[in-house]
Design a protein around this motif. Structure first.
Motif, PDB file in Angstrom:
ATOM      1  N   GLY A   1      -4.145  -6.721  -0.759  1.00 29.44           N
ATOM      2  CA  GLY A   1      -4.909  -7.956  -0.826  1.00 29.44           C
ATOM      3  C   GLY A   1      -6.406  -7.717  -0.799  1.00 29.44           C
ATOM      4  N   VAL A   2      -7.178  -8.760  -1.165  1.00 29.36           N
ATOM      5  CA  VAL A   2      -8.635  -8.633  -1.223  1.00 29.36           C
ATOM      6  C   VAL A   2      -9.298  -9.810  -0.532  1.00 29.36           C
ATOM      7  CG1 VAL A   2      -8.662  -7.264  -3.344  1.00 29.36           C
ATOM      8  CG2 VAL A   2      -8.765  -9.763  -3.493  1.00 29.36           C
ATOM      9  N   LEU A   3     -10.488  -9.538  -0.014  1.00 28.52           N
ATOM     10  CA  LEU A   3     -11.343 -10.567   0.561  1.00 28.52           C
ATOM     11  C   LEU A   3     -12.649 -10.584  -0.213  1.00 28.52           C
ATOM     12  CD1 LEU A   3     -11.991 -11.467   4.236  1.00 28.52           C
ATOM     13  CD2 LEU A   3     -13.944 -10.905   2.792  1.00 28.52           C
ATOM     14  N   VAL A   4     -13.044 -11.751  -0.693  1.00 28.04           N
ATOM     15  CA  VAL A   4     -14.320 -11.918  -1.392  1.00 28.04           C
ATOM     16  C   VAL A   4     -15.271 -12.628  -0.446  1.00 28.04           C
ATOM     17  CG1 VAL A   4     -15.518 -12.935  -3.359  1.00 28.04           C
ATOM     18  CG2 VAL A   4     -13.217 -11.997  -3.657  1.00 28.04           C
ATOM     19  N   LEU A   5     -16.403 -11.998  -0.170  1.00 28.12           N
ATOM     20  CA  LEU A   5     -17.372 -12.494   0.799  1.00 28.12           C
ATOM     21  C   LEU A   5     -18.730 -12.647   0.114  1.00 28.12           C
ATOM     22  CD1 LEU A   5     -18.290 -13.048   3.772  1.00 28.12           C
ATOM     23  CD2 LEU A   5     -18.672 -10.588   3.973  1.00 28.12           C
TER      24      LEU A   5
ATOM     25  N   VAL B   1      -8.438 -13.845   0.076  1.00 31.23           N
ATOM     26  CA  VAL B   1      -9.218 -14.744   0.935  1.00 31.23           C
ATOM     27  C   VAL B   1     -10.616 -14.837   0.351  1.00 31.23           C
ATOM     28  CG1 VAL B   1     -10.183 -15.144   3.221  1.00 31.23           C
ATOM     29  CG2 VAL B   1      -7.892 -14.163   3.004  1.00 31.23           C
ATOM     30  N   ILE B   2     -11.113 -16.062   0.223  1.00 30.14           N
ATOM     31  CA  ILE B   2     -12.456 -16.309  -0.299  1.00 30.14           C
ATOM     32  C   ILE B   2     -13.307 -16.907   0.811  1.00 30.14           C
ATOM     33  CG2 ILE B   2     -13.829 -17.560  -2.003  1.00 30.14           C
ATOM     34  CD1 ILE B   2     -11.192 -17.702  -3.707  1.00 30.14           C
ATOM     35  N   LEU B   3     -14.430 -16.254   1.100  1.00 29.63           N
ATOM     36  CA  LEU B   3     -15.438 -16.758   2.049  1.00 29.63           C
ATOM     37  C   LEU B   3     -16.740 -16.897   1.270  1.00 29.63           C
ATOM     38  CD1 LEU B   3     -14.735 -14.568   5.209  1.00 29.63           C
ATOM     39  CD2 LEU B   3     -14.806 -17.058   5.223  1.00 29.63           C
ATOM     40  N   ASN B   4     -16.924 -18.029   0.626  1.00 32.88           N
ATOM     41  CA  ASN B   4     -18.072 -18.230  -0.241  1.00 32.88           C
ATOM     42  C   ASN B   4     -19.195 -18.920   0.533  1.00 32.88           C
ATOM     43  OD1 ASN B   4     -18.192 -17.136  -2.773  1.00 32.88           O
ATOM     44  ND2 ASN B   4     -17.704 -19.016  -3.875  1.00 32.88           N
ATOM     45  N   PHE B   5     -20.173 -18.135   1.005  1.00 28.53           N
ATOM     46  CA  PHE B   5     -21.320 -18.659   1.734  1.00 28.53           C
ATOM     47  C   PHE B   5     -20.877 -19.457   2.960  1.00 28.53           C
ATOM     48  CE2 PHE B   5     -22.386 -18.181  -2.760  1.00 28.53           C
ATOM     49  CZ  PHE B   5     -23.382 -17.219  -2.654  1.00 28.53           C
ATOM     50  N   THR B   6     -19.981 -18.849   3.728  1.00 29.73           N
ATOM     51  CA  THR B   6     -19.390 -19.478   4.904  1.00 29.73           C
ATOM     52  C   THR B   6     -19.690 -18.704   6.177  1.00 29.73           C
ATOM     53  OG1 THR B   6     -17.568 -20.399   3.584  1.00 29.73           O
ATOM     54  CG2 THR B   6     -17.196 -20.180   5.952  1.00 29.73           C
TER      55      THR B   6
ATOM     56  N   ALA C   1     -14.546 -10.877  14.689  1.00 29.71           N
ATOM     57  CA  ALA C   1     -13.198 -11.280  15.107  1.00 29.71           C
ATOM     58  C   ALA C   1     -12.497 -12.047  13.994  1.00 29.71           C
ATOM     59  CB  ALA C   1     -13.261 -12.118  16.377  1.00 29.71           C
ATOM     60  N   LEU C   2     -13.233 -12.916  13.294  1.00 26.25           N
ATOM     61  CA  LEU C   2     -12.630 -13.649  12.176  1.00 26.25           C
ATOM     62  C   LEU C   2     -12.200 -12.682  11.081  1.00 26.25           C
ATOM     63  CD1 LEU C   2     -11.919 -16.171  10.518  1.00 26.25           C
ATOM     64  CD2 LEU C   2     -14.302 -16.181   9.721  1.00 26.25           C
ATOM     65  N   LEU C   3     -13.065 -11.750  10.710  1.00 28.46           N
ATOM     66  CA  LEU C   3     -12.725 -10.806   9.647  1.00 28.46           C
ATOM     67  C   LEU C   3     -11.516  -9.952  10.029  1.00 28.46           C
ATOM     68  CD1 LEU C   3     -16.275  -9.665   8.487  1.00 28.46           C
ATOM     69  CD2 LEU C   3     -14.729 -11.260   7.333  1.00 28.46           C
ATOM     70  N   ALA C   4     -11.420  -9.576  11.299  1.00 26.96           N
ATOM     71  CA  ALA C   4     -10.257  -8.806  11.746  1.00 26.96           C
ATOM     72  C   ALA C   4      -8.978  -9.623  11.603  1.00 26.96           C
ATOM     73  CB  ALA C   4     -10.450  -8.364  13.197  1.00 26.96           C
ATOM     74  N   ARG C   5      -9.039 -10.915  11.902  1.00 30.14           N
ATOM     75  CA  ARG C   5      -7.868 -11.775  11.744  1.00 30.14           C
ATOM     76  C   ARG C   5      -7.505 -11.922  10.267  1.00 30.14           C
ATOM     77  NH1 ARG C   5      -8.056 -17.256  13.851  1.00 30.14           N
ATOM     78  NH2 ARG C   5      -5.793 -17.041  13.895  1.00 30.14           N
ATOM     79  N   LEU C   6      -8.502 -12.004   9.409  1.00 31.57           N
ATOM     80  CA  LEU C   6      -8.240 -12.125   7.976  1.00 31.57           C
ATOM     81  C   LEU C   6      -7.656 -10.831   7.418  1.00 31.57           C
ATOM     82  CD1 LEU C   6     -11.419 -14.108   6.848  1.00 31.57           C
ATOM     83  CD2 LEU C   6      -9.126 -14.981   7.377  1.00 31.57           C
ATOM     84  N   TYR C   7      -8.162  -9.691   7.909  1.00 31.56           N
ATOM     85  CA  TYR C   7      -7.585  -8.416   7.483  1.00 31.56           C
ATOM     86  C   TYR C   7      -6.107  -8.352   7.866  1.00 31.56           C
ATOM     87  CZ  TYR C   7      -6.578  -3.459   7.125  1.00 31.56           C
ATOM     88  OH  TYR C   7      -5.997  -2.255   6.801  1.00 31.56           O
ATOM     89  N   ALA C   8      -5.783  -8.783   9.072  1.00 34.00           N
ATOM     90  CA  ALA C   8      -4.390  -8.766   9.527  1.00 34.00           C
ATOM     91  C   ALA C   8      -3.529  -9.693   8.687  1.00 34.00           C
ATOM     92  CB  ALA C   8      -4.320  -9.159  11.002  1.00 34.00           C
ATOM     93  N   ALA C   9      -4.085 -10.803   8.219  1.00 34.50           N
ATOM     94  CA  ALA C   9      -3.310 -11.770   7.441  1.00 34.50           C
ATOM     95  C   ALA C   9      -3.110 -11.334   5.995  1.00 34.50           C
ATOM     96  CB  ALA C   9      -3.991 -13.132   7.474  1.00 34.50           C
ATOM     97  N   LEU C  10      -3.995 -10.496   5.483  1.00 37.48           N
ATOM     98  CA  LEU C  10      -3.869 -10.075   4.092  1.00 37.48           C
ATOM     99  C   LEU C  10      -2.632  -9.203   3.880  1.00 37.48           C
ATOM    100  CD1 LEU C  10      -7.521  -9.187   2.997  1.00 37.48           C
ATOM    101  CD2 LEU C  10      -6.035 -10.908   1.960  1.00 37.48           C
ATOM    102  N   GLU C  11      -1.971  -9.422   2.759  1.00 30.08           N
ATOM    103  CA  GLU C  11      -0.868  -8.563   2.358  1.00 30.08           C
ATOM    104  C   GLU C  11      -1.420  -7.194   1.946  1.00 30.08           C
ATOM    105  OE1 GLU C  11       0.745 -10.611  -0.964  1.00 30.08           O
ATOM    106  OE2 GLU C  11       1.757 -12.152   0.236  1.00 30.08           O
ATOM    107  N   PRO C  12      -0.602  -6.147   1.987  1.00 29.00           N
ATOM    108  CA  PRO C  12      -1.033  -4.862   1.428  1.00 29.00           C
ATOM    109  C   PRO C  12      -1.502  -5.044  -0.019  1.00 29.00           C
ATOM    110  CG  PRO C  12       0.993  -4.585   2.662  1.00 29.00           C
ATOM    111  CD  PRO C  12       0.747  -6.074   2.586  1.00 29.00           C
TER     112      PRO C  12
END
Length: 247
Positions: A161-165, A132-137, A148-159
């Protein structure tokens, strides 16, 4: 890009009343130039996205580019990864941004499976994803909605997985923060912005762009479920973090 980009001159003349900043057609027309001259390190962040994906993304996995604007992050991945390496949904709430992003991505990377969606990332139904990419969002969302958004994204990520913020940040130390802001304004002057433009845009962004400190970002990511996050890039008062979901 499939459309020409104009020089950002939105705040170049004195305004009786500086309107609240919005991602409308006027901004869309000059957005590439605005970002290039306003966000230190933006090109370097984009250049690393494909390398991060090559290291962490399962082949064929799904990716989100949230708050995609004109699709620069999506284009960066498409430029570094084969068409069968990933599937991507690019999401933005601005109709003007979405319309231009759809045209640009269809023209620039027609072989990649990329869909641009107009929608609110806070209410989107997320599918399992590897990145998941959150580039200046996140900085444009109300602070009370961010965790709450980050928690939903964590739940959606596969084992695994990575989030770039990537975010504009503030420093808790007032003197250090003032120094970074002053040097940031020097950066903008060096890129051709006048003091009038700097001042009027800052006014337009008040109560629209609400930055956090790096510590606040890392703490929020931890509360959202991420066991590990790190700051991998910082240039003045702009930074990019990566958060990991355990495999």
């Amino acid at each position: 890009m499939s459309h020409s980009s104009y020089r950002d001159a939105i705040f170049s003349t004195p305004l009786d009343r500086v309107a609240r900043f919005s991602f409308d057609e006027q901004v869309v027309a000059c957005f590439p130039d605005m970002i290039r001259r306003s966000v230190p390190g933006y090109g370097q962040i984009l250049g690393m996205l494909g390398l991060i994906a090559q290291r962490h993304l399962r082949h064929g996995a799904h990716v989100y580019d949230l708050g995609c604007s004109l699709g620069a992050a999506s284009l960066a991945l498409a430029g570094q990864l084969a068409p069968d390496a990933f599937r991507l949904n690019a999401v933005d709430i601005s109709p003007a941004m979405v319309a231009r992003a759809r045209e640009t991505l269809a023209t620039e990377c027609p072989e990649h499976e990329i869909e641009v969606i107009e929608g609110d990332i806070r209410t989107l139904d997320y599918v399992p994803s590897g990145m998941v990419i959150l580039n200046f969002t996140l900085q444009f969302l109300p602070p009370e909605d961010r965790e709450a958004l980050l928690a939903r994204l964590y739940a959606a990520l596969e084992p695994g997985g990575v989030l770039v913020l990537s975010e504009k940040i503030i420093d808790p130390d007032e003197r250090d923060n003032a120094w970074r802001v002053e040097r940031y304004h020097d950066f903008k002057r060096a890129n051709g912005y006048s003091d009038l433009e700097i001042s009027q845009k800052r006014t337009a962004l008040e109560n629209v762009l609400l930055p956090d400190s790096l510590e606040a970002h890392h703490d929020r990511l931890a509360r959202a479920g991420f066991p590990r996050s790190l700051t991998w890039f910082q240039y003045l008062n702009f930074a990019s973090l990566i958060a990991f979901k355990e495999a």
